[in-house]
Design an enzyme around this catalytic site. Structure first.
Site, PDB file in Angstrom:
ATOM      1  N   VAL A  80       0.854  -1.191   0.000  1.00  0.00           N
ATOM      2  CA  VAL A  80       0.000   0.000   0.000  1.00  0.00           C
ATOM      3  C   VAL A  80       0.886   1.236   0.000  1.00  0.00           C
ATOM      4  O   VAL A  80       1.863   1.318   0.750  1.00  0.00           O
ATOM      5  CB  VAL A  80      -0.917   0.018   1.252  1.00  0.00           C
ATOM      6  CG1 VAL A  80      -1.679   1.340   1.352  1.00  0.00           C
ATOM      7  CG2 VAL A  80      -1.898  -1.155   1.221  1.00  0.00           C
ATOM      8  N   GLY A 125       4.503   4.147   2.914  1.00  0.00           N
ATOM      9  CA  GLY A 125       4.043   2.895   2.310  1.00  0.00           C
ATOM     10  C   GLY A 125       4.210   1.760   3.303  1.00  0.00           C
ATOM     11  O   GLY A 125       4.821   1.925   4.361  1.00  0.00           O
ATOM     12  N   LYS A 126       3.661   0.634   2.997  1.00  0.00           N
ATOM     13  CA  LYS A 126       3.842  -0.556   3.844  1.00  0.00           C
ATOM     14  C   LYS A 126       3.446  -1.775   3.030  1.00  0.00           C
ATOM     15  O   LYS A 126       2.618  -1.682   2.111  1.00  0.00           O
ATOM     16  CB  LYS A 126       2.940  -0.467   5.079  1.00  0.00           C
ATOM     17  CG  LYS A 126       3.440  -1.264   6.246  1.00  0.00           C
ATOM     18  CD  LYS A 126       4.508  -0.495   7.020  1.00  0.00           C
ATOM     19  CE  LYS A 126       5.131  -1.308   8.120  1.00  0.00           C
ATOM     20  NZ  LYS A 126       6.075  -0.506   8.905  1.00  0.00           N
ATOM     21  N   GLY A 127       4.004  -2.923   3.379  1.00  0.00           N
ATOM     22  CA  GLY A 127       3.650  -4.151   2.679  1.00  0.00           C
ATOM     23  C   GLY A 127       3.617  -5.317   3.637  1.00  0.00           C
ATOM     24  O   GLY A 127       4.085  -5.218   4.769  1.00  0.00           O
TER      25      GLY A 127
END
Ligand code: NAD
Length: 436
Positions: A80, A125-127
């Site tokens: 994201v 962001g992050k995943g």
């Protein structure tokens, strides 16, 4: 939630927000309560408020891999990007069974505010991948990492989105991501991830960076409160990367670490704990339990010790409406992400406890990640002294800017930090305008 508390929380809600409430310990709610409070005080335009709440991009991917026994299994992964107005998205990748799109969205937004508070040219962001790495072999983890990287390859890159380690991912995983990305691009691209091994473009000083950032802002806070660094008493919850480093560096400048803890419980010695010995003990015994020369206490007791500085550096939601009234520290330095709930904030404020909020206190890690990205792109590497000096400068400047904001608007350091970061991201949006 009591009626009075619910009313107070309701007052913090921006008029354009849907009023869904959930429990005190929902991290997304916790972050949004602070975001809403800060946005309302900044009188953020309703349109911009809507833009800043919504993640820019959400990618959900299926990741088929072959297990060692020859069976095919399909995992689900996410990446994201919450906001990239100020630069590439920046944020970790976690491998965990508890990963969900909602959690990844919340953590991505958190990164937007953290990067902006220390004024890095990054967005958030992050995943994550839903998996249990403890049940996977190294070869399976490598296949999972490489296939996940291939699945998100169109949206990551040094100019787009730069992942880093998070829960259950490490330098090894970053090395696989970097290699997979580079094989697809047909040339070596070290700047696609940070938190890499030093031998492949990682930065000096990255491992200690978050704990070092905690030290710098704590010393600044002690100065503000006209308290002495020498002999200041400290309790640290969590003895991992952040907690053990913060404890070691604080002891080095003359602070007295009277209690530390980990998963196995806490230990206390009012005369001070030898942190170097505690680190050696952990190497040999994995946990602090049984460390000689200190009395075992519970993690709850550690949080309530009458110390100058409390450093929660383990988990989220450890200071809540249930125990905030018992906290006797003068300063709290939030090494962990989200250790204090929004409801506990009000109690700590009323007690006059000075809280250095997570998005500022633990931003040393992402700051040195930024240095890593800069060094990779420039192809010129700095020594550790240079990294530490530059980190210190950024942490001091950011602390002072947050402090100025909190004094000017008569708000806590936390709301000051959110106001500063929202202001920075909003300013970029206003300058860029709305592309249509
Ligand atoms: P880590 O895994 O290295 O260490 C975590 C520590 O917390 C361990 O000592 C563990 O035993 C302890 N712990 C776990 N459960 C506990 C419990 N119930 N009570 C007391 N201690 C407990 O993790 P870390 O990298 O040090 O991260 C700690 C926190 O800091 C997390 O919230 C993380 O998101 C945040 N953070 C880390 C970094 C970084 O650079 N590592 C950067 C920013 C924020």
């Amino acid at each position: 939630m009591t009626t009075a508390k619910a009313k107070k929380a309701q007052q913090l809600i921006h008029p354009d927000r849907d009023n869904r409430f959930s429990s005190e310990d929902n991290p997304f709610e916790a972050m949004m309560l602070r975001f809403d409070d800060a946005a309302r005080r900044l009188k953020l335009e309703p349109g911009l408020y809507k833009v800043l709440r919504a993640p820019e991009k959400q990618l959900i991917v299926s990741i088929p891999i072959m297990r060692d026994n020859g069976e095919i299994e399909v995992f689900t992964g996410f990446r994201v990007q919450h906001n990239t107005s100020r630069g590439p998205a920046k944020g970790g990748i976690r491998f965990d069974m508890a990963v969900s799109i909602d959690e990844v969205k919340a953590l991505a937004a958190w990164m937007t505010w953290k990067c902006a508070v220390v004024n890095l040219p990054f967005g958030g962001g992050k995943g994550g991948v839903i998996c249990d790495p403890s049940t996977m072999s190294m070869a399976e983890l490598e296949r999972l990492t490489r296939r996940y990287t291939a699945a998100i390859i169109d949206i990551i890159g040094p100019d787009q989105d730069v992942p880093a380690p998070d829960v259950n991912t490490n330098e090894r995983v970053m090395a696989w991501i970097m290699d997979t990305y580079s094989m697809h691009k047909r040339h070596t691209v070290t700047a696609v991830v940070t938190g890499k091994p030093i031998d492949m473009g990682g930065s000096q000083g990255r491992r200690d960076a978050t704990g070092r950032g905690c030290l710098v802002v704590t010393m600044r806070a002690l100065q503000r409160k006209k308290m002495k660094v020498q002999g200041a008493t400290v309790a640290v919850q969590g003895f991992g990367n952040v907690g053990a480093t913060a404890a070691r560096l604080m002891a080095e400048v003359g602070m007295k670490i009277v209690a530390v803890s980990d998963k196995s419980g806490a230990i206390h010695n009012p005369k001070g704990i030898d942190i170097a010995k505690a680190e050696q003990f952990i190497k040999a015994h994995t946990f602090l339990e049984g460390f000689p020369g200190a009395k075992p206490i519970s993690n709850e007791e550690l949080l309530a010790l009458p110390v100058d500085v409390l450093v929660p550096a383990a988990l989220e939601n450890v200071i809540t409406s249930k125990n905030a009234a018992k906290i006797r520290a003068k300063i709290i330095c939030e090494g962990a992400n989200g250790p204090t709930t929004a409801q506990a904030d009000a109690i700590l404020d009323a007690k006059g406890i000075y809280v250095i909020p997570d998005i500022l206190a633990n931003a040393g890690g992402v700051t040195v990640s930024y240095f890593e990205w800069v060094q990779d792109r420039g192809g010129y590497f700095w020594d550790e002294k240079t990294v530490n000096e530059r980190l210190e400068k950024i942490m001091i400047t950011s602390f002072d800017e947050v402090s100025e904001m909190s004094v000017k608007h008569k708000v806590s350091m936390r709301i000051g930090a959110y106001m500063l970061s929202i202001q920075r991201v909003a300013a970029m949006h206003r300058l860029r305008g709305l592309y249509a």
